[in-house]
Scaffold this active site. Structure first.
Site, PDB file in Angstrom:
ATOM      1  N   GLU A 232       0.883  -1.172   0.000  1.00 22.07           N
ATOM      2  CA  GLU A 232       0.000   0.000   0.000  1.00 22.07           C
ATOM      3  C   GLU A 232       0.914   1.214   0.000  1.00 22.07           C
ATOM      4  OE1 GLU A 232      -2.714   2.349   3.145  1.00 22.07           O
ATOM      5  OE2 GLU A 232      -3.037   0.189   3.120  1.00 22.07           O
ATOM      6  N   CYS A 269      -3.708   7.175   5.476  1.00 17.94           N
ATOM      7  CA  CYS A 269      -3.632   6.826   4.058  1.00 17.94           C
ATOM      8  C   CYS A 269      -4.916   7.149   3.315  1.00 17.94           C
ATOM      9  CB  CYS A 269      -3.272   5.360   3.889  1.00 17.94           C
ATOM     10  SG  CYS A 269      -4.311   4.225   4.828  1.00 17.94           S
TER      11      CYS A 269
END
Length: 486
Positions: A232, A269
Site C-alpha cells: 500500500e 492513508c
C-alpha cells in the site's frame, strides 16, 4: 518462545529466524483452524491486557494523541477477533468438490479444490498506524489466520513499541501452544531488504512510501522464484462535490473536510488530498475559516516532517495556486494544517498538484463543468478511496463511472478517513494505492496469503478435512456446482 530468539538486527541474523519460520510453516499445515483461531484471540486478549503500557510507549514515540491510540488498540484487537471468526466459519477456504463423471465428454475425474497457506510472510510495519498496521496489525493477523508464519520488520519510527508488542505477541502464542517460529521480529533497512529476497519468504506486505514499496516490490518480483508483494504505497483519495451539494450544504461539507484532512495530522492513508468543488462555491472560504488557528502538531518522524514542509513550500511556487491557509512550523517544532486552492486549468497543466502530500494539507480545485472533472480523473493515478457528495435528483451516473475506475472504495456520504473492519470492507485500489487487487482490511484480507490446490482422484485418507466426504468441518462448500451450507 522468547523475543530474544526471534529478533534479527542484521541480514546475517536472518538464517536461524527463517529456519524456525520454515519449520513452523510445515507444522501449521496440520493444525486445525479452530486451534489457530484461538491463537488470534489469545493475542487480542494479551494486547488488551497490556493496553495502557503499549499506548504510553506509542504516545511517546509517535506523538499521536492518546485517545486515537486507545482506539487503534481496539481496532487491532477487533480485527484479530474478526479474523478468528472468519477462520472458524470456513468459507475463506473456498472448498469446491466435483464428483467423478466418467460418462462426461471428456470424462471428469474426482476433483477437490481449496485454498492453502503460502508459507512465511514478511510484514513491513507502517509508521502512521503503530498498532493496526504494524507488529500485531491486520497483515500479521491475516497471515496467521491463513496459516502462515509471520516475520515482521519493525518500523524505525517506533522501535520500542515494536519490541514490546512483539514480546506480547510471542508470549501469547507460546502460551497458546503455537510452534516455535510462528512469529518473529526483525529490524533495520538492510535486514528488511534481505528478508524479501530470502527463499523461505513466500509473500510480502508493506504500508509506506511509493519509493520504498516500489524498491521492495521490484526485489520480490525479480527473485529466481518471484513472490507476491502486497504494498500500500500512496493515495490522494479524490473527492467531488457536485453543484447541488455545494449549494445545499457548503458549510457542512467544509467542516467535514477540515475534520477529515487534519485527522491524525493528515497522516492517514485515506486522507482526502484533492477536492473538486464548483467554481464560485463557498466551500474554500468556509474551509479556510474552519481550520482556524490550530496548535502545531509534530509529525510521526523527522523524514515525514521534512517531506511535508518541503512539499508544501514547493506548492507555493506553482503559478495559479493560492494558499488559503498557510502551513507553518511551530516554535518548538510541529506543523499547522495547510489549505490550497487552484483552478481546474492549473490542475490539468501541473503534474505536481496530482501527487500525494503526506501530512495535514489538502488541495481544493474549482471546476466549471463535470467534463473538466472527468478530464482531471484521466490524469489521476489509483487511490484507495473516492468520494462523491451529491444531492438527490442530480444525475451522477457518469461521475460514478469515472470515479469508480480509479478507486477501491467509493463513498457517497461522509469522508474517507476511518476504515471499518468488516466482512465486506475493501482497502485497496489501482496502482499506486496498492500493488495488487486484494484488500489489506476485512475478512477477505486472508486471500493474499493463500493459493489454490486441487486434489485429483485422491484417496480419502490424504484429503484435508475440508475436502472429505460428509463435510466433517461443517463449513460452506460448493459440491457439483451447488453451494451447500452447513
Amino acid at each position: 518462545m522468547t523475543l530474544t530468539s526471534t529478533v534479527a538486527s542484521t541480514p546475517a541474523d536472518l538464517a536461524p529466524v527463517l529456519d524456525r519460520s520454515a519449520a513452523a510453516a510445515v507444522a501449521l499445515r496440520s493444525i486445525p483452524d479452530d486451534v489457530r483461531a484461538g491463537w488470534l484471540e489469545a493475542i487480542a486478549d494479551a494486547i488488551d491486557a497490556a493496553r495502557e503500557e503499549l499506548v504510553e510507549i506509542a504516545r511517546r514515540e509517535t506523538h499521536i494523541a492518546e485517545v486515537r491510540l486507545v482506539g487503534e488498540v481496539a481496532r487491532t484487537t477487533g480485527q484479530l477477533r474478526l479474523l478468528a471468526g472468519v477462520v472458524r466459519e470456513g468459507s475463506y477456504l473456498e472448498a469446491i468438490l466435483d464428483d467423478a463423471a466418467p460418462e462426461a465428454t471428456p470424462p471428469r475425474p474426482d476433483l477437490r479444490r481449496m485454498l492453502v497457506p503460502l508459507g512465511t510472510v514478511a510484514n513491513f510495519s507502517a509508521s502512521n498506524f503503530p498498532f493496526a498496521f504494524s507488529v500485531a496489525g491486520g497483515d500479521t493477523a491475516a497471515a496467521l489466520a491463513a496459516g502462515c508464519p509471520v516475520v515482521v520488520k519493525a518500523h524505525s519510527g517506533h522501535l520500542e513499541l515494536s519490541h514490546r508488542t512483539a514480546e506480547v505477541v510471542s508470549e501469547a502464542l507460546a502460551a497458546a501452544g503455537a510452534p516455535e517460529g510462528t512469529f518473529a521480529l526483525v529490524e533495520g533497512r538492510e535486514t528488511g531488504t534481505a528478508l524479501v529476497a530470502h527463499p523461505v519468504v513466500k509473500a510480502g506486505s508493506f504500508t509506506g512510501s511509493v519509493n520504498g514499496g516500489r524498491a521492495l516490490f521490484d526485489i520480490a518480483t525479480s527473485r529466481p522464484d518471484p513472490i507476491p508483494f502486497y504494498g500500500e504505497l500512496g493515495s490522494v483519495n479524490p473527492v467531488v462535490v457536485t453543484p447541488g451539494a455545494s449549494a445545499a450544504r457548503a458549510a457542512e461539507l467544509a467542516e467535514g473536510l477540515v475534520g477529515s484532512f487534519t485527522m491524525g495530522s493528515g497522516q492517514l492513508c485515506t486522507k482526502p488530498g484533492i477536492v473538486f468543488v464548483p467554481a464560485g462555491s463557498d466551500i474554500p472560504s468556509l474551509a479556510a475559516a474552519a481550520v482556524g488557528e490550530p496548535v502545531p502538531a509534530k509529525l510521526l518522524t523527522d523524514s515525514i516532517d521534512g517531506a511535508f514542509t518541503g512539499g508544501w513550500a514547493e506548492l507555493g511556487e506553482i503559478e495559479g495556486l493560492t494558499r488559503l491557509v498557510d502551513s507553518t512550523v511551530g516554535p518548538e517544532g510541529g506543523v499547522t494544517p495547510g489549505l490550497a486552492h487552484a483552478p481546474i486549468a492549473t490542475f490539468l497543466s501541473e503534474p505536481r498538484l496530482r501527487e500525494e502530500l503526506f501530512g495535514p494539507a489538502t488541495l481544493l480545485v474549482s471546476y466549471d463543468s463535470l467534463e473538466q472533472v472527468f478530464a482531471a480523473f484521466d490524469l489521476l493515478e489509483g487511490s484507495l478511496t473516492g468520494t462523491i457528495h451529491a444531492e438527490p435528483g442530480e444525475d451522477i451516473a457518469d461521475l460514478v463511472s469515472v470515479v469508480s475506475e480509479r478507486v477501491g472504495r467509493l463513498l457517497f456520504a461522509g469522508w474517507p478517513t476511518g476504515v471499518a473492519v468488516t466482512w465486506s470492507q475493501h482497502h485497496g485500489g489501482p496502482w499506486p494505492a496498492t500493488t495488487s487487487l486484494h484488500t489489506s482490511v476485512g475478512a477477505t484480507s486472508l486471500r493474499r496469503f493463500l493459493r489454490p490446490l486441487v486434489y485429483q482422484s485422491a484417496p480419502e485418507t490424504v484429503l484435508p478435512p475440508a475436502l472429505r466426504d460428509g463435510n466433517p468441518l461443517g463449513i460452506p462448500r460448493r459440491v457439483n456446482g451447488v453451494l451447500e451450507l452447513p
